[in-house]
Scaffold this motif. Structure first.
Motif, PDB file in Angstrom:
ATOM      1  N   HIS A 184       0.909  -1.162  -0.068  1.00  0.00           N
ATOM      2  CA  HIS A 184      -0.248  -0.099   0.076  1.00  0.00           C
ATOM      3  C   HIS A 184       0.706   1.315   0.101  1.00  0.00           C
ATOM      4  O   HIS A 184       1.865   1.297   0.663  1.00  0.00           O
ATOM      5  CB  HIS A 184      -0.858  -0.058   0.939  1.00  0.00           C
ATOM      6  N   PRO A 185       0.738   2.241  -0.961  1.00  0.00           N
ATOM      7  CA  PRO A 185       1.484   3.485  -1.139  1.00  0.00           C
ATOM      8  C   PRO A 185       1.472   4.298   0.096  1.00  0.00           C
ATOM      9  O   PRO A 185       2.200   5.040   0.258  1.00  0.00           O
ATOM     10  CB  PRO A 185       1.041   3.912  -2.275  1.00  0.00           C
ATOM     11  N   GLN A 186       0.513   4.165   1.148  1.00  0.00           N
ATOM     12  CA  GLN A 186       0.123   5.196   2.311  1.00  0.00           C
ATOM     13  C   GLN A 186       0.335   4.249   3.615  1.00  0.00           C
ATOM     14  O   GLN A 186      -0.232   4.310   4.597  1.00  0.00           O
ATOM     15  CB  GLN A 186      -0.912   5.757   2.274  1.00  0.00           C
ATOM     16  N   LEU A 187       1.009   3.034   3.516  1.00  0.00           N
ATOM     17  CA  LEU A 187       1.354   2.330   4.678  1.00  0.00           C
ATOM     18  C   LEU A 187       1.772   2.965   5.801  1.00  0.00           C
ATOM     19  O   LEU A 187       0.944   2.799   7.000  1.00  0.00           O
ATOM     20  CB  LEU A 187       2.464   1.150   4.371  1.00  0.00           C
ATOM     21  N   GLU A 188       2.264   3.970   5.949  1.00  0.00           N
ATOM     22  CA  GLU A 188       2.962   4.725   6.988  1.00  0.00           C
ATOM     23  C   GLU A 188       1.824   5.412   7.651  1.00  0.00           C
ATOM     24  O   GLU A 188       1.437   5.283   8.808  1.00  0.00           O
ATOM     25  CB  GLU A 188       4.246   5.650   6.843  1.00  0.00           C
ATOM     26  N   GLU A 189       0.943   6.161   6.782  1.00  0.00           N
ATOM     27  CA  GLU A 189      -0.115   6.792   7.367  1.00  0.00           C
ATOM     28  C   GLU A 189      -1.099   5.879   8.126  1.00  0.00           C
ATOM     29  O   GLU A 189      -1.733   6.145   9.038  1.00  0.00           O
ATOM     30  CB  GLU A 189      -0.817   7.544   6.144  1.00  0.00           C
ATOM     31  N   ILE A 190      -1.451   4.888   7.382  1.00  0.00           N
ATOM     32  CA  ILE A 190      -2.305   3.601   7.929  1.00  0.00           C
ATOM     33  C   ILE A 190      -2.025   3.242   9.268  1.00  0.00           C
ATOM     34  O   ILE A 190      -2.806   3.110  10.231  1.00  0.00           O
ATOM     35  CB  ILE A 190      -2.314   2.520   6.904  1.00  0.00           C
ATOM     36  N   LEU A 191      -0.386   3.060   9.522  1.00  0.00           N
ATOM     37  CA  LEU A 191      -0.050   2.455  10.709  1.00  0.00           C
ATOM     38  C   LEU A 191      -0.339   3.427  11.709  1.00  0.00           C
ATOM     39  O   LEU A 191      -0.467   2.967  12.871  1.00  0.00           O
ATOM     40  CB  LEU A 191       1.126   1.861  10.382  1.00  0.00           C
ATOM     41  N   LYS A 192       0.110   4.689  11.426  1.00  0.00           N
ATOM     42  CA  LYS A 192       0.082   5.723  12.410  1.00  0.00           C
ATOM     43  C   LYS A 192      -1.558   5.874  13.026  1.00  0.00           C
ATOM     44  O   LYS A 192      -1.672   6.138  14.089  1.00  0.00           O
ATOM     45  CB  LYS A 192       0.477   7.037  11.962  1.00  0.00           C
TER      46      LYS A 192
END
Length: 390
Positions: A184-192
């Motif tokens: 997923h291209p926004q994995l960091e935002e998702i995990l946050k």
């Protein structure tokens, strides 16, 4: 009290629950169970009557185990296994009561056909596409891997799903389904966004693109379980099954994750597991376990299901209801809600969260009709339930 580790069901092969062979590195003792009971007795939180009744049942079951009255495996009794032990031993006792109620409902309710108001378990598909073409997976079905079925979940939709789940006190989240979530291209935002909002946050990954940056994202944001889907212990064996995968890269990525966790995040609660599929009768399970047991925290090997073309499987003639229908649900990248990912083409879709709430879908007519068919021995009238091996 005697510190001798418990025998019987706590250390047995948990085939009755998930058909896994586990390597566990903890011992659940009578003293630990007594400590859990003591905490439940001290718990003074105000709760609904149903939750108070659940706590009483947990106390009775655990008390019976301590007294040496091992529950019949066929009965509906609550026992503490490795995942519960891990949570209880690493989290503040003030959370234990709520956690045990959640685990009881998750484990026992589906087997007795009792429905919670909201799913206890939510599985969210971040992406439906994958970078591998494993021989036993539906990603090799070319009628599935067409443009109309492939995509990544919009971040706004993801947040909407999570907000509703948190508001309804859903306790556990898995980010996985038909695709590889770390793509997923926004994995960091998702995990946050999910940090600190669930008791359990789990990711399933093939570990091919698990670079150093993603390792930090996972560890910084409170993921509690990282499952590596891997077959074999040698390059040729692995790459024959996990087509397009590179064994050396996967092995190094998994080792790197543990190096980072152990050196830079010593207080991390993230446990790891290698989960393999026994893809042939000749698959050497003991060899598989022995190879991985000192690299990860747990090892599992599951029996292979015919999932590369579910819809052409032979009929199973099963009549028993599937517990998945009372356990949780999948929200796919486009908002489609499905009971399971064995039905990877959504024949059983029960709604879409873009226009209906999860609670309304969970308690809605379409889902309840499906449950009724299963409860009334009419599983055979549903495709692919009529040919599912689960």
């Amino acid at each position: 009290m005697n510190e001798k580790p418990m025998e019987n069901p706590l250390k047995r092969d948990r085939a009755d629950l998930c058909h896994n062979v586990f390597v566990t590195k903890s011992e659940i003792t009578n003293d630990f169970l007594a400590k859990v009971l003591g905490r439940i007795n001290q718990d003074q939180k105000e709760r609904p009557v149903e939750d108070l009744e659940v706590l009483q049942k947990i106390k009775a079951d655990l008390g019976g185990i301590i007294a040496g009255k091992i529950p019949n495996a066929a009965g509906k009794h609550f026992q503490i296994y490795e995942n519960e032990y891990h949570f209880l031993s690493q989290n503040d006792p003030s959370l234990w009561g709520d956690y045990l109620i959640f685990r009881y409902k998750f484990k026992i309710y589906p087997d007795i056909g009792k429905l919670t108001d909201f799913p206890t378990y939510l599985l969210v598909e971040l992406v439906s596409y994958c970078n591998l073409r494993c021989t036993m997976c539906f990603q090799v079905d070319k009628t599935f891997t067409v443009k109309s079925n492939l995509g990544a979940m919009d971040l706004g939709l993801f947040k909407k799903v999570i907000d509703e789940a948190v508001g309804a006190r859903c306790r556990t989240l898995t980010m996985a389904s038909r695709g590889e979530p770390t793509l997923h291209p926004q994995l960091e935002e998702i995990l946050k966004y999910v940090k600190g909002k669930f008791f359990d946050i789990k990711i399933n990954t093939n570990a091919m693109v698990l670079d150093e940056k993603k390792c930090h994202w996972i560890l910084e944001n409170g993921v509690t379980e990282l499952v590596f889907s891997v077959e074999g212990v040698e390059k040729e064996e692995y790459e024959r099954v996990r087509v397009q995968g590179k064994f050396e890269q996967v092995l190094e990525n998994i080792k790197r994750f543990h190096r980072i966790r152990n050196t830079q995040y010593p207080d991390s609660k993230c446990k790891t597991r290698v989960s393999g599929v026994k893809y042939s009768p000749s698959f050497d399970v003991p060899r598989f376990i022995n190879f991985w047991k000192d690299i990860v925290d747990n090892v599992a090997c599951v029996e292979m299901e015919s999932r590369w073309d579910t819809y052409n499987n032979p009929l199973t003639h099963r009549t028993a209801p599937c517990r998945k229908l009372w356990e949780g649900l999948y929200v796919w990248y486009d908002g489609t809600v499905n009971p399971c990912d064995i039905d990877y083409k959504s024949h059983l879709a029960v709604g879409n969260v873009q226009n209906t709430s999860i609670r309304d879908i969970w308690n809605g007519e379409r889902y309840n009709r499906l449950r009724a068919d299963h409860s009334n021995a009419k599983r055979s009238c549903r495709v692919p339930c009529d040919r599912c091996e689960y």
